[in-house]
Design a protein around this motif. Structure first.
Motif, mmCIF file in Angstrom:
data_model
loop_
_atom_site.group_PDB
_atom_site.id
_atom_site.type_symbol
_atom_site.label_atom_id
_atom_site.label_comp_id
_atom_site.label_asym_id
_atom_site.label_seq_id
_atom_site.Cartn_x
_atom_site.Cartn_y
_atom_site.Cartn_z
ATOM 1 N N PHE A 121 -4.851 2.554 -8.668
ATOM 2 C CA PHE A 121 -5.468 3.618 -7.884
ATOM 3 C C PHE A 121 -6.939 3.249 -7.699
ATOM 4 C CE2 PHE A 121 -6.976 7.724 -6.606
ATOM 5 C CZ PHE A 121 -5.872 8.354 -6.042
ATOM 6 N N THR A 122 -7.344 3.054 -6.455
ATOM 7 C CA THR A 122 -8.720 2.642 -6.191
ATOM 8 C C THR A 122 -9.201 3.244 -4.883
ATOM 9 O OG1 THR A 122 -10.204 0.730 -6.098
ATOM 10 C CG2 THR A 122 -8.099 0.512 -4.964
ATOM 11 N N PHE A 123 -10.427 2.912 -4.499
ATOM 12 C CA PHE A 123 -11.005 3.438 -3.265
ATOM 13 C C PHE A 123 -10.199 2.964 -2.053
ATOM 14 C CE2 PHE A 123 -15.269 3.026 -5.639
ATOM 15 C CZ PHE A 123 -15.071 4.250 -6.263
ATOM 16 N N VAL A 124 -10.252 3.750 -0.997
ATOM 17 C CA VAL A 124 -9.539 3.410 0.231
ATOM 18 C C VAL A 124 -10.007 2.059 0.769
ATOM 19 C CG1 VAL A 124 -9.129 4.111 2.626
ATOM 20 C CG2 VAL A 124 -9.155 5.839 0.803
ATOM 21 N N ASP A 125 -11.312 1.831 0.764
ATOM 22 C CA ASP A 125 -11.848 0.589 1.332
ATOM 23 C C ASP A 125 -11.637 -0.616 0.435
ATOM 24 O OD1 ASP A 125 -12.658 1.823 3.638
ATOM 25 O OD2 ASP A 125 -14.712 2.180 2.955
ATOM 26 N N LEU A 126 -11.213 -0.409 -0.786
ATOM 27 C CA LEU A 126 -10.900 -1.526 -1.677
ATOM 28 C C LEU A 126 -9.425 -1.910 -1.615
ATOM 29 C CD1 LEU A 126 -12.829 -1.126 -5.068
ATOM 30 C CD2 LEU A 126 -13.073 -2.914 -3.343
ATOM 31 N N GLY A 127 -8.580 -1.025 -1.102
ATOM 32 C CA GLY A 127 -7.144 -1.266 -1.105
ATOM 33 C C GLY A 127 -6.720 -2.569 -0.440
ATOM 34 N N PRO A 128 -7.103 -2.800 0.831
ATOM 35 C CA PRO A 128 -6.666 -4.047 1.492
ATOM 36 C C PRO A 128 -7.162 -5.306 0.799
ATOM 37 C CG PRO A 128 -7.407 -2.435 3.114
ATOM 38 C CD PRO A 128 -7.774 -1.884 1.767
ATOM 39 N N ARG A 129 -8.374 -5.268 0.273
ATOM 40 C CA ARG A 129 -8.900 -6.452 -0.410
ATOM 41 C C ARG A 129 -8.161 -6.679 -1.725
ATOM 42 N NH1 ARG A 129 -10.902 -11.246 0.831
ATOM 43 N NH2 ARG A 129 -12.628 -11.947 -0.484
ATOM 44 N N LEU A 130 -7.812 -5.610 -2.416
ATOM 45 C CA LEU A 130 -7.103 -5.720 -3.690
ATOM 46 C C LEU A 130 -5.754 -6.397 -3.506
ATOM 47 C CD1 LEU A 130 -6.998 -4.906 -6.735
ATOM 48 C CD2 LEU A 130 -5.821 -2.843 -5.984
ATOM 49 N N LEU B 56 0.857 -1.176 0.000
ATOM 50 C CA LEU B 56 0.000 0.000 0.000
ATOM 51 C C LEU B 56 0.893 1.226 0.000
ATOM 52 C CD1 LEU B 56 -2.915 -0.774 2.514
ATOM 53 C CD2 LEU B 56 -2.995 -0.743 0.016
ATOM 54 N N ASN B 57 0.577 2.166 -0.901
ATOM 55 C CA ASN B 57 1.382 3.377 -1.069
ATOM 56 C C ASN B 57 2.841 3.035 -1.402
ATOM 57 O OD1 ASN B 57 1.704 6.172 -1.174
ATOM 58 N ND2 ASN B 57 2.240 6.329 0.987
ATOM 59 N N PRO B 58 3.054 2.183 -2.422
ATOM 60 C CA PRO B 58 4.429 1.824 -2.775
ATOM 61 C C PRO B 58 5.161 3.016 -3.387
ATOM 62 C CG PRO B 58 2.876 1.004 -4.417
ATOM 63 C CD PRO B 58 2.058 1.584 -3.319
ATOM 64 N N PRO B 59 6.482 3.036 -3.340
ATOM 65 C CA PRO B 59 7.339 1.963 -2.818
ATOM 66 C C PRO B 59 7.609 2.062 -1.320
ATOM 67 C CG PRO B 59 8.686 3.644 -3.824
ATOM 68 C CD PRO B 59 7.259 4.088 -4.029
ATOM 69 N N GLN B 60 7.311 3.235 -0.701
ATOM 70 C CA GLN B 60 7.682 3.392 0.701
ATOM 71 C C GLN B 60 6.764 2.635 1.651
ATOM 72 O OE1 GLN B 60 6.605 5.778 -1.293
ATOM 73 N NE2 GLN B 60 5.311 7.291 -0.252
ATOM 74 N N GLY B 61 5.501 2.389 1.233
ATOM 75 C CA GLY B 61 4.561 1.700 2.101
ATOM 76 C C GLY B 61 4.151 2.558 3.288
ATOM 77 N N PHE B 62 3.544 1.915 4.299
ATOM 78 C CA PHE B 62 3.196 2.644 5.521
ATOM 79 C C PHE B 62 3.231 1.689 6.704
ATOM 80 C CE2 PHE B 62 -0.864 0.649 4.958
ATOM 81 C CZ PHE B 62 -1.473 0.656 6.203
ATOM 82 N N ASP B 63 3.492 2.237 7.879
ATOM 83 C CA ASP B 63 3.559 1.443 9.100
ATOM 84 C C ASP B 63 2.167 1.309 9.707
ATOM 85 O OD1 ASP B 63 6.385 0.844 9.554
ATOM 86 O OD2 ASP B 63 6.614 3.017 9.603
ATOM 87 N N ILE B 64 1.840 0.095 10.110
ATOM 88 C CA ILE B 64 0.571 -0.139 10.788
ATOM 89 C C ILE B 64 0.850 -0.296 12.281
ATOM 90 C CG2 ILE B 64 0.480 -2.673 10.668
ATOM 91 C CD1 ILE B 64 -2.491 -2.186 9.658
ATOM 92 N N HIS B 65 -0.097 0.084 13.106
ATOM 93 C CA HIS B 65 0.166 0.158 14.549
ATOM 94 C C HIS B 65 -0.089 -1.148 15.280
ATOM 95 C CE1 HIS B 65 -4.089 0.982 13.946
ATOM 96 N NE2 HIS B 65 -4.329 0.697 15.208
ATOM 97 N N TYR C 103 -6.493 3.243 7.399
ATOM 98 C CA TYR C 103 -5.659 3.207 8.594
ATOM 99 C C TYR C 103 -5.032 4.570 8.793
ATOM 100 C CZ TYR C 103 -6.545 -1.589 7.531
ATOM 101 O OH TYR C 103 -7.204 -2.752 7.227
ATOM 102 N N HIS C 104 -5.118 5.075 10.025
ATOM 103 C CA HIS C 104 -4.775 6.477 10.253
ATOM 104 C C HIS C 104 -3.309 6.791 9.973
ATOM 105 C CE1 HIS C 104 -4.292 4.423 14.192
ATOM 106 N NE2 HIS C 104 -3.218 5.178 14.294
ATOM 107 N N ARG C 105 -2.416 5.811 10.110
ATOM 108 C CA ARG C 105 -1.017 6.088 9.785
ATOM 109 C C ARG C 105 -0.793 6.170 8.272
ATOM 110 N NH1 ARG C 105 2.973 2.899 14.048
ATOM 111 N NH2 ARG C 105 1.944 3.596 15.965
ATOM 112 N N ASN C 106 -1.815 5.856 7.518
ATOM 113 C CA ASN C 106 -1.807 5.973 6.063
ATOM 114 C C ASN C 106 -2.539 7.254 5.636
ATOM 115 O OD1 ASN C 106 -3.045 3.940 3.315
ATOM 116 N ND2 ASN C 106 -1.105 4.995 3.485
ATOM 117 N N GLY C 107 -2.594 8.220 6.562
ATOM 118 C CA GLY C 107 -3.446 9.391 6.395
ATOM 119 C C GLY C 107 -3.180 10.216 5.151
ATOM 120 N N ASP C 108 -1.914 10.440 4.818
ATOM 121 C CA ASP C 108 -1.607 11.259 3.641
ATOM 122 C C ASP C 108 -2.112 10.596 2.363
ATOM 123 O OD1 ASP C 108 -0.408 13.132 5.243
ATOM 124 O OD2 ASP C 108 1.635 12.373 4.936
#
Length: 592
Positions: A487-496, A73-82, A509-514
């Protein structure tokens, strides 16, 4: 006949743990069989369940133990989940155990089906221990029946519900059992370790853990002989949180964040444990002095938290005002129960209300008996759980678990009298009616009989679209296309990222806020801005699900924005439709 009954009662009492685990195996087999179709199609209905599987896959593929960054998610840097790795372990273990026999894909499906049932066994044992101590040694089967009839609590243990909520409910059941444990040292340790493990998993149950600590402190204030319970609780809480942080805190959680077991909360729990341990060791004889010391210790913790970590006095997620207004503040499960439709609120609250009534009746009946203190603890917790529903409806599963001792007490009082009645009508219809009322099942039945507050056709259409687009048959055709960033909806990202080899931009996820804001801006603003945002993220494909809940926000609130115009049939030269199988609920475009 009496000898047979006595023998059966003896067996139920002596072997209750073994029999509870046998019941759990039967329940687990039933749920797996009932949900087999969902297991086969990997129907991870919640975004968190999909992210959990993505996290487990990354671990098994060699990602570092303390590296919880999601790079898809948000490649290439990705994001940290809590989150922490605790809940990943049983899922990963099941996959490793099963894949030599059935292959990776089938092993993942079976692991996702079985893993949520593991914490159910702990929950059954915790609830059974509580009702044995407070109601009667033979009351535990009735408690299990009431739990099976809960409307939302039992859903946290269903196959494919692999997120952490079931584990936290299991720790809550152990916490309650520890509060009413007549053996003070064992009870304090149970509460302390249960709270520490729950907090290491996540902070969702922080208010309940704080309430449990407050109840143990109040027990000590009332009776100085409770010092051993307080001491073992304090040492278990502080030591357990320290061990949990050392073993499971990710690299991203080793900074001063407010949304997980970071140095912020670790210092709070260790300091609280140390102060409570000192109080237990000193333990003055005067009740007034003990109360004053407890209040002083609480004041020190609160004041120290405010002075040292002022950034955590606001929203723990620490998101921007824009993101809170456009997303986090609108999350349904974060709203109070009175902000939800009657069809949701009524069945959810029915069992906790009955449990509160039962706990009150049982506490009154326990006057002058050793069970009074235990029932007082359960009643306080039940009141607290009900009040939590007025804050956030996500407290519903915990409130229902907290209701089980109370409704079991009511059932234990009323049902034997009805079953022993001379009238067949009373024995049959009276027992069924009372059970339906005590269990809270009457709420769901009432909504079926009286068709009020039914979902409107618009809502049904949205729910249908939201359900279809995330299915395996809808998603897996995307794997025919070479791997790209979509590029898709926020709620479709994890399922994709769970069902395909493609990467996405954001998940809820709030740490994915940007990245969340970028997705919102792209769909709400002009087509030119949308294309620029997509290109900046390296996206080469765009995927949408018409009428999905998230899509209606962009379409209805920004009708002149990019998605609003796309939904109304406008074409854009930089978007090229990509054909999908006939009947697909999804629409795919190539970004030029």
């Amino acid at each position: 006949m009496n000898d047979t009954r006595n023998a059966l009662a003896t067996e139920l009492d002596r072997y209750w743990i073994r029999l509870t685990l046998i019941a759990w195996v039967v329940i687990a087999i039933f749920f797996v069989a009932q949900r087999w179709s969902a297991i086969h199609w990997l129907s991870l209905g919640d975004t968190d369940d999909n992210m959990r599987l993505a996290q487990v896959r990354a671990l098994l593929d060699g990602q570092g133990w303390y590296d919880l960054r999601n790079y898809r998610l948000n490649p290439p840097q990705g994001f940290d989940i809590h989150w922490s790795r605790i809940v990943d372990l049983p899922i990963a273990g099941l996959i490793l155990l099963l894949r030599p026999f059935v292959g990776v894909a089938e092993a993942e499906k079976l692991a996702c089906g079985i893993a949520p049932l593991i914490p159910l066994s702990i929950t059954l044992l915790g609830i059974g221990a509580t009702v044995r101590r407070l109601v009667a040694p033979l009351a535990w089967p009735l408690a299990l029946v009431f739990l099976m009839g809960s409307t939302v609590a039992i859903l946290m243990f269903m196959p494919d519900r692999i997120d952490h909520h079931g584990w936290q409910l299991a720790m809550l059941s152990l916490t309650v059992a520890g509060l009413c444990d007549p053996k003070d040292a064992r009870g304090g340790m149970t509460v302390g370790l249960g709270s520490a493990l729950s907090l290491t998993i996540g902070l969702e149950m922080l208010p309940y853990c704080a309430m449990a600590g407050a109840i143990i402190a109040l027990r000590w204030v009332w009776d100085a002989d409770e010092r051993r319970r307080l001491l073992t609780y304090a040492l278990s809480l502080g030591g357990g949180c320290a061990a949990g942080f050392a073993l499971f805190a990710s690299e991203a959680n080793r900074v001063l964040r407010c949304d997980a077991l970071t140095p912020v909360w670790l210092s709070v729990f260790v300091a609280a444990g140390a102060l409570l341990a000192v109080l237990a060791l000193v333990s003055p004889q005067s009740r007034t002095v003990r109360l004053g010391l407890a209040v002083l210790a609480g004041g020190v913790i609160v004041a120290g938290f405010g002075l040292l970590f002022p950034q955590c006095l606001g929203r723990p997620e620490q998101v921007s005002d824009e993101l809170y207004a456009n997303w986090l503040g609108n999350v349904r499960e974060a709203k109070p129960i009175y902000r939800h439709p009657l069809r949701v609120a009524f069945p959810l609250a029915a069992l906790p209300v009955m449990g509160l009534i039962g706990a009150g009746v049982a506490t009154w009946r326990a006057r002058g008996t050793p069970a009074l203190l235990g029932w007082a603890c359960v009643a306080l917790f039940a009141v607290f759980a009900m009040l939590m529903l007025l804050w956030q409806v996500r407290a519903g599963p915990a409130a229902q678990v907290m209701a089980i001792p109370g409704v079991t007490a009511l059932g234990w009082i009323i049902l034997p009298w009805l079953l022993g009645h001379q009238s067949l009508f009373v024995r049959v219809f009276g027992t069924v009616t009372v059970f339906v009322i005590i269990s809270g099942l009457f709420a769901g039945l009432a909504l079926k009989w009286f068709p009020i507050d039914r979902p409107k056709p618009y809502v049904q259409r949205v729910n249908r679209a939201s359900g279809r687009c995330v299915t395996m048959p809808a998603m897996t055709p995307l794997n025919r296309i070479p791997r790209q960033t979509i590029f898709t909806f926020v709620d479709l990202g994890p399922r994709l990222i769970t069902l395909t080899h493609h990467d996405a931009i954001a998940g809820p996820y709030h740490r994915n806020g940007d990245a969340i804001l970028d997705v919102q801006h792209a769909f709400k603003r002009s087509p030119e801005e949308a294309r620029a945002i997509m290109k900046r993220h390296g996206a080469t494909l765009m995927l949408v699900c018409p009428n999905m809940a998230e899509s209606t926000v962009y379409r209805d609130r920004a009708p002149n924005g990019f998605y609003g115009r796309l939904a109304h049939g406008e074409k854009f030269p930089w978007l090229v439709p990509v054909p999908l199988p006939k009947g697909s609920p999804l629409r795919l475009f190539r970004i030029r």
